[in-house]
Scaffold this motif. Sequence first.
Motif, PDB file in Angstrom:
ATOM      1  N   VAL A   8     -14.490  21.949 -35.432  1.00 28.71           N
ATOM      2  CA  VAL A   8     -14.616  20.706 -34.667  1.00 28.71           C
ATOM      3  C   VAL A   8     -15.739  19.859 -35.260  1.00 28.71           C
ATOM      4  O   VAL A   8     -15.586  18.644 -35.443  1.00 28.71           O
ATOM      5  CB  VAL A   8     -14.861  21.010 -33.171  1.00 28.71           C
ATOM      6  N   GLU A   9     -16.842  20.486 -35.577  1.00 27.76           N
ATOM      7  CA  GLU A   9     -17.971  19.768 -36.153  1.00 27.76           C
ATOM      8  C   GLU A   9     -17.576  19.094 -37.466  1.00 27.76           C
ATOM      9  O   GLU A   9     -17.962  17.952 -37.744  1.00 27.76           O
ATOM     10  CB  GLU A   9     -19.146  20.722 -36.367  1.00 27.76           C
ATOM     11  N   ARG A  10     -16.769  19.788 -38.269  1.00 28.29           N
ATOM     12  CA  ARG A  10     -16.308  19.233 -39.543  1.00 28.29           C
ATOM     13  C   ARG A  10     -15.480  17.956 -39.309  1.00 28.29           C
ATOM     14  O   ARG A  10     -15.669  16.947 -40.005  1.00 28.29           O
ATOM     15  CB  ARG A  10     -15.482  20.289 -40.279  1.00 28.29           C
ATOM     16  N   ALA A  11     -14.605  17.978 -38.313  1.00 27.96           N
ATOM     17  CA  ALA A  11     -13.781  16.799 -38.011  1.00 27.96           C
ATOM     18  C   ALA A  11     -14.644  15.641 -37.507  1.00 27.96           C
ATOM     19  O   ALA A  11     -14.464  14.490 -37.931  1.00 27.96           O
ATOM     20  CB  ALA A  11     -12.709  17.158 -36.976  1.00 27.96           C
ATOM     21  N   LEU A  12     -15.591  15.932 -36.623  1.00 28.32           N
ATOM     22  CA  LEU A  12     -16.468  14.887 -36.090  1.00 28.32           C
ATOM     23  C   LEU A  12     -17.367  14.312 -37.181  1.00 28.32           C
ATOM     24  O   LEU A  12     -17.553  13.087 -37.260  1.00 28.32           O
ATOM     25  CB  LEU A  12     -17.321  15.433 -34.948  1.00 28.32           C
ATOM     26  N   ASP A  13     -17.921  15.170 -38.020  1.00 23.78           N
ATOM     27  CA  ASP A  13     -18.775  14.705 -39.115  1.00 23.78           C
ATOM     28  C   ASP A  13     -17.992  13.795 -40.065  1.00 23.78           C
ATOM     29  O   ASP A  13     -18.496  12.766 -40.522  1.00 23.78           O
ATOM     30  CB  ASP A  13     -19.372  15.871 -39.890  1.00 23.78           C
ATOM     31  N   ALA A  14     -16.747  14.176 -40.374  1.00 33.96           N
ATOM     32  CA  ALA A  14     -15.910  13.368 -41.263  1.00 33.96           C
ATOM     33  C   ALA A  14     -15.622  12.008 -40.638  1.00 33.96           C
ATOM     34  O   ALA A  14     -15.675  10.977 -41.323  1.00 33.96           O
ATOM     35  CB  ALA A  14     -14.611  14.107 -41.578  1.00 33.96           C
ATOM     36  N   SER A  67     -17.991  21.099 -23.875  1.00 31.46           N
ATOM     37  CA  SER A  67     -17.628  22.161 -22.938  1.00 31.46           C
ATOM     38  C   SER A  67     -16.425  22.913 -23.486  1.00 31.46           C
ATOM     39  O   SER A  67     -15.625  22.368 -24.242  1.00 31.46           O
ATOM     40  CB  SER A  67     -17.322  21.594 -21.546  1.00 31.46           C
ATOM     41  N   LYS A  68     -16.345  24.179 -23.101  1.00 28.09           N
ATOM     42  CA  LYS A  68     -15.238  25.018 -23.557  1.00 28.09           C
ATOM     43  C   LYS A  68     -14.511  25.592 -22.362  1.00 28.09           C
ATOM     44  O   LYS A  68     -15.124  25.992 -21.378  1.00 28.09           O
ATOM     45  CB  LYS A  68     -15.756  26.158 -24.436  1.00 28.09           C
ATOM     46  N   GLY A  70     -11.172  28.183 -22.215  1.00 22.72           N
ATOM     47  CA  GLY A  70     -10.148  28.906 -22.960  1.00 22.72           C
ATOM     48  C   GLY A  70     -10.228  28.574 -24.438  1.00 22.72           C
ATOM     49  O   GLY A  70     -11.293  28.668 -25.049  1.00 22.72           O
ATOM     50  N   ASP A  71      -9.100  28.147 -24.999  1.00 23.68           N
ATOM     51  CA  ASP A  71      -9.031  27.824 -26.424  1.00 23.68           C
ATOM     52  C   ASP A  71      -9.438  26.385 -26.730  1.00 23.68           C
ATOM     53  O   ASP A  71      -9.409  25.976 -27.883  1.00 23.68           O
ATOM     54  CB  ASP A  71      -7.600  28.036 -26.936  1.00 23.68           C
ATOM     55  N   ASP A  72      -9.759  25.616 -25.696  1.00 26.22           N
ATOM     56  CA  ASP A  72     -10.041  24.202 -25.879  1.00 26.22           C
ATOM     57  C   ASP A  72     -11.533  23.904 -25.828  1.00 26.22           C
ATOM     58  O   ASP A  72     -12.259  24.435 -24.988  1.00 26.22           O
ATOM     59  CB  ASP A  72      -9.338  23.368 -24.810  1.00 26.22           C
ATOM     60  N   THR A  73     -11.965  23.030 -26.719  1.00 26.82           N
ATOM     61  CA  THR A  73     -13.330  22.509 -26.727  1.00 26.82           C
ATOM     62  C   THR A  73     -13.239  21.019 -26.448  1.00 26.82           C
ATOM     63  O   THR A  73     -12.555  20.291 -27.183  1.00 26.82           O
ATOM     64  CB  THR A  73     -14.008  22.730 -28.086  1.00 26.82           C
ATOM     65  N   THR A  74     -13.893  20.569 -25.389  1.00 25.97           N
ATOM     66  CA  THR A  74     -13.895  19.143 -25.056  1.00 25.97           C
ATOM     67  C   THR A  74     -15.247  18.550 -25.382  1.00 25.97           C
ATOM     68  O   THR A  74     -16.281  19.046 -24.938  1.00 25.97           O
ATOM     69  CB  THR A  74     -13.536  18.921 -23.569  1.00 25.97           C
ATOM     70  N   VAL A  75     -15.193  17.495 -26.162  1.00 25.56           N
ATOM     71  CA  VAL A  75     -16.384  16.771 -26.587  1.00 25.56           C
ATOM     72  C   VAL A  75     -16.388  15.430 -25.854  1.00 25.56           C
ATOM     73  O   VAL A  75     -15.428  14.673 -25.940  1.00 25.56           O
ATOM     74  CB  VAL A  75     -16.361  16.538 -28.113  1.00 25.56           C
ATOM     75  N   THR A  76     -17.458  15.170 -25.125  1.00 23.67           N
ATOM     76  CA  THR A  76     -17.651  13.864 -24.500  1.00 23.67           C
ATOM     77  C   THR A  76     -18.475  13.036 -25.469  1.00 23.67           C
ATOM     78  O   THR A  76     -19.514  13.496 -25.953  1.00 23.67           O
ATOM     79  CB  THR A  76     -18.387  13.997 -23.156  1.00 23.67           C
ATOM     80  N   ALA A  77     -17.989  11.840 -25.775  1.00 19.07           N
ATOM     81  CA  ALA A  77     -18.678  11.006 -26.752  1.00 19.07           C
ATOM     82  C   ALA A  77     -18.600   9.540 -26.357  1.00 19.07           C
ATOM     83  O   ALA A  77     -17.616   9.103 -25.763  1.00 19.07           O
ATOM     84  CB  ALA A  77     -18.071  11.199 -28.140  1.00 19.07           C
ATOM     85  N   GLU A  78     -19.629   8.820 -26.719  1.00 21.90           N
ATOM     86  CA  GLU A  78     -19.629   7.369 -26.627  1.00 21.90           C
ATOM     87  C   GLU A  78     -19.074   6.879 -27.961  1.00 21.90           C
ATOM     88  O   GLU A  78     -19.605   7.206 -29.023  1.00 21.90           O
ATOM     89  CB  GLU A  78     -21.043   6.851 -26.397  1.00 21.90           C
ATOM     90  N   SER A  88     -15.301   8.454 -24.127  1.00 21.68           N
ATOM     91  CA  SER A  88     -14.018   9.152 -24.272  1.00 21.68           C
ATOM     92  C   SER A  88     -14.265  10.649 -24.313  1.00 21.68           C
ATOM     93  O   SER A  88     -15.372  11.103 -24.587  1.00 21.68           O
ATOM     94  CB  SER A  88     -13.303   8.747 -25.558  1.00 21.68           C
ATOM     95  N   HIS A  89     -13.189  11.370 -24.059  1.00 26.14           N
ATOM     96  CA  HIS A  89     -13.193  12.829 -24.177  1.00 26.14           C
ATOM     97  C   HIS A  89     -12.210  13.207 -25.278  1.00 26.14           C
ATOM     98  O   HIS A  89     -11.066  12.744 -25.289  1.00 26.14           O
ATOM     99  CB  HIS A  89     -12.780  13.487 -22.856  1.00 26.14           C
ATOM    100  N   PHE A  90     -12.674  14.044 -26.184  1.00 24.90           N
ATOM    101  CA  PHE A  90     -11.864  14.537 -27.288  1.00 24.90           C
ATOM    102  C   PHE A  90     -11.724  16.043 -27.092  1.00 24.90           C
ATOM    103  O   PHE A  90     -12.720  16.765 -27.156  1.00 24.90           O
ATOM    104  CB  PHE A  90     -12.554  14.256 -28.625  1.00 24.90           C
ATOM    105  N   THR A  91     -10.509  16.496 -26.839  1.00 21.43           N
ATOM    106  CA  THR A  91     -10.276  17.925 -26.648  1.00 21.43           C
ATOM    107  C   THR A  91      -9.639  18.480 -27.917  1.00 21.43           C
ATOM    108  O   THR A  91      -8.606  17.986 -28.364  1.00 21.43           O
ATOM    109  CB  THR A  91      -9.395  18.188 -25.422  1.00 21.43           C
ATOM    110  N   PHE A  92     -10.294  19.479 -28.478  1.00 22.40           N
ATOM    111  CA  PHE A  92      -9.856  20.086 -29.727  1.00 22.40           C
ATOM    112  C   PHE A  92      -9.322  21.486 -29.473  1.00 22.40           C
ATOM    113  O   PHE A  92      -9.903  22.249 -28.711  1.00 22.40           O
ATOM    114  CB  PHE A  92     -11.038  20.207 -30.700  1.00 22.40           C
ATOM    115  N   ARG A  93      -8.251  21.811 -30.171  1.00 24.00           N
ATOM    116  CA  ARG A  93      -7.745  23.183 -30.236  1.00 24.00           C
ATOM    117  C   ARG A  93      -7.826  23.600 -31.700  1.00 24.00           C
ATOM    118  O   ARG A  93      -7.424  22.846 -32.587  1.00 24.00           O
ATOM    119  CB  ARG A  93      -6.310  23.267 -29.737  1.00 24.00           C
ATOM    120  N   VAL A  94      -8.348  24.777 -31.930  1.00 23.95           N
ATOM    121  CA  VAL A  94      -8.577  25.277 -33.276  1.00 23.95           C
ATOM    122  C   VAL A  94      -7.565  26.372 -33.590  1.00 23.95           C
ATOM    123  O   VAL A  94      -7.220  27.179 -32.729  1.00 23.95           O
ATOM    124  CB  VAL A  94     -10.024  25.818 -33.391  1.00 23.95           C
TER     125      VAL A  94
END
Length: 106
Positions: A8-14, A67-68, A70-78, A88-94
């Motif tokens: 997730v960090e890799r996607a956000l950094d990119a 926040s996590k 189950g398998d989902d990580t939700t990132v709250t971001a401005e 917005s909220h970005f929910t990632f599944r890895v």
Amino acid sequence: MNELDPQVERALDAANANDTDAFLAAFTDDGVVDDWGREFRGAEAIRGWSDNEFIGKQVVLRVSDVSKKGDDTTVTAEVGGNGFNGPSHFTFRVSGDRVSRMTIRA
């Protein structure tokens, strides 16, 4: 705040680096972006969406919470940049070493 998975960090950094190729590389081959119910599957479709609405708009994501569940990580971001601006909220599944799904909601 929970730690971000490296995938997730890799996607956000990119995204924050406005690096489309690195953003696409963060997804599985059949990865999906769900932007408020509109789904874009695979690198070509995600690139088209991103060029028009995300990295192509010089997106900036300022993470305020992770926040996590189950398998989902939700990132709250401005969200900033030259497109949508606001929270917005970005929910990632890895899946393995990459993101298989990113869902965007208010």
